[in-house]
Design an enzyme around this catalytic site. Structure first.
Site: not given
Lengths: 366, 80
Positions: A121-122, A125, A131
């Site tokens: 997930h990170e 980014h 998101h």
């Protein structure tokens, strides 16, 4: 899916990453594997390629910290915020921070957070994704424990990252045909009775138990070593295989990378002038390992763990008929096999005399 | 049962911090703007409820608070 304002993205396909420190909750090798697998998720659907740097500043720096840790977003203790990451840019851009006050794990249990899932997930980014409000998407803001075996990127995340970087190039590098007469190898080793042939990110697996050759990617065995090797050899008595890439080496036992690796090849006794080795082979009888670099070779004593005196020596001086560099080397059936380009040279171990020359892929029942 | 007032205040503070972190909520510090702050906070609660597919009420109800307490990523869901 969403992106950051002005949709920042890396203006290149080769992005580097570094691991600044480790969480004490997990083995280092498990942290490295989780991070490598998380990167693979994104590289498998885009033209992006990720290379780990073991020193210096990489595009994406990964670290663990608790509370205030030098940026404007302090962590909040156990629970709540688990991690955060910055969109692509120089300096802190791309960096990913993980809250050390959490319990990190490689499993999907309920008393810890799966590092692979949070890192994936990170890193979304770090590559420019914001998101997603799609429940079940990887970029959904809330942590969801899910089975990570064969985890596949949800479509919303694929759409998002491909909006930034495009899809995997149509012509993904394909594995050469087994019986391609021009087939060459980067490295070859035995492993627990099998023979593994490495080229690029691919591995051919020849087992005495099955007649067919198995085709895999290196990442399916060792995710953090996905990009391939220069050399490899097995010390069967220790159930240990050593892999070499550039000026570093790793020791693995089966699927597990031993802690504390990679190490610099100078630890084995190579002079600093040697920046990579071409091939390596261990003689199970004499417990000596031969390392081939250019037209020379070294002999390493596995018992004393040190290079033997009087080396390096010229390959051609001791191995008659081997008048060139060695791409890969193997010991099998009481012989050495030295690979050079699309040929291999079968050498008698005792008198080091050339017996015959064959095609490199003669092991594949062509 | 009615929520104990301190608990309510505690939840309100937690929610305010959450909306500041993830929904770009900015509270006017001057107490003269109390009503305005409440309206603005209700707007941000609506935005958060809409993002997570909750019933959009603008009120800090149980479900909304529960969602705010889930472990999550520290990056805002919306940003100016």
């Amino acid at each position: 899916y969403s992106t950051f304002p002005q949709s920042p993205r890396w203006k290149k396909e080769d992005v580097t990453y570094g691991i600044l420190n480790y969480t004490p909750d997990m083995l280092q090798a498990d942290v490295e594997e989780a991070i490598a697998k998380a990167f693979q998720l994104w590289s498998s659907v885009t033209p992006l390629r990720f290379t780990r740097l073991y020193s210096g500043q990489a595009d994406i720096m990964i670290s663990f910290a608790a509370g205030f840790h030098g940026d404007f977003y302090s962590f909040d203790g156990p629970g709540g915020t688990l991690a955060h990451a910055y969109p692509p840019s120089s300096g802190i851009g791309g960096d990913a921070h993980f809250d050390e006050d959490e319990n990190w794990t490689k499993f999907t249990t309920y008393n810890g957070y799966n590092l692979f899932l949070v890192a994936a997930h990170e890193l979304g980014h770090s590559l420019g994704l914001g998101h997603s409000n799609v429940f079940g998407a990887l970029m959904y803001p809330i942590y969801m424990a899910r089975d990570t075996k064969d985890y596949r990127l949800p479509q919303d995340d694929i759409d998002g990252i491909q909006a930034l970087y495009g899809a995997t190039p149509s012509k993904t590098p394909t594995r050469p045909e087994d019986c391609d007469p021009h087939l060459t190898f980067d490295a070859i080793t035995t492993l627990r009775g099998e023979i593994l042939f490495f080229k690029g990110s691919y591995v051919w697996r020849k087992s005495p138990y099955f007649s067919d050759i198995e085709h895999d990617t290196i990442s399916s065995f060792w995710p953090s070593l996905a990009s391939g090797f220069d050399a490899a050899y097995e010390v069967d008595k220790k159930d240990r295989v050593i892999f070499f890439k550039d000026d570093q080496y790793w020791a693995v036992s089966g699927y597990s990378i031993e802690p504390g690796f990679p190490k610099p090849i100078q630890n084995l006794g190579f002079p600093t002038s040697v920046r990579k080795i071409d091939a390596a082979v261990h003689d199970q009888n004499t417990k000596k390992t031969y390392f081939f670099v250019g037209n020379k070779y070294w002999s390493y004593n596995e018992n004393t763990q040190s290079m033997e005196r009087g080396y390096p020596r010229k390959i051609a001086a001791d191995f008659q008929g081997i008048d060139h560099t060695v791409d890969a080397a193997l010991q099998k059936n009481g012989h050495f096999y030295f690979f050079h380009g699309s040929n291999q040279y079968e050498v008698d171990i005792k008198n080091k005399k050339l017996i015959r020359i064959m095609k490199s892929n003669s092991w594949f029942n062509c | 049962f009615p929520v104990v007032p301190e608990k309510e205040e505690e939840d309100m503070q937690f929610a305010k911090k959450y909306l500041e972190n993830f929904y770009d909520f900015k509270e006017e510090k001057n107490s003269l703007f109390k009503a305005k702050n409440l309206n603005r906070m209700a707007d941000k609660i609506r935005e958060m409820q809409s993002f997570f597919g909750l019933e959009v009420t603008g009120e800090l109800n149980h479900k909304t608070l529960d969602m705010m307490k889930q472990p999550r990523c520290g990056i805002p869901d919306v940003r100016s």
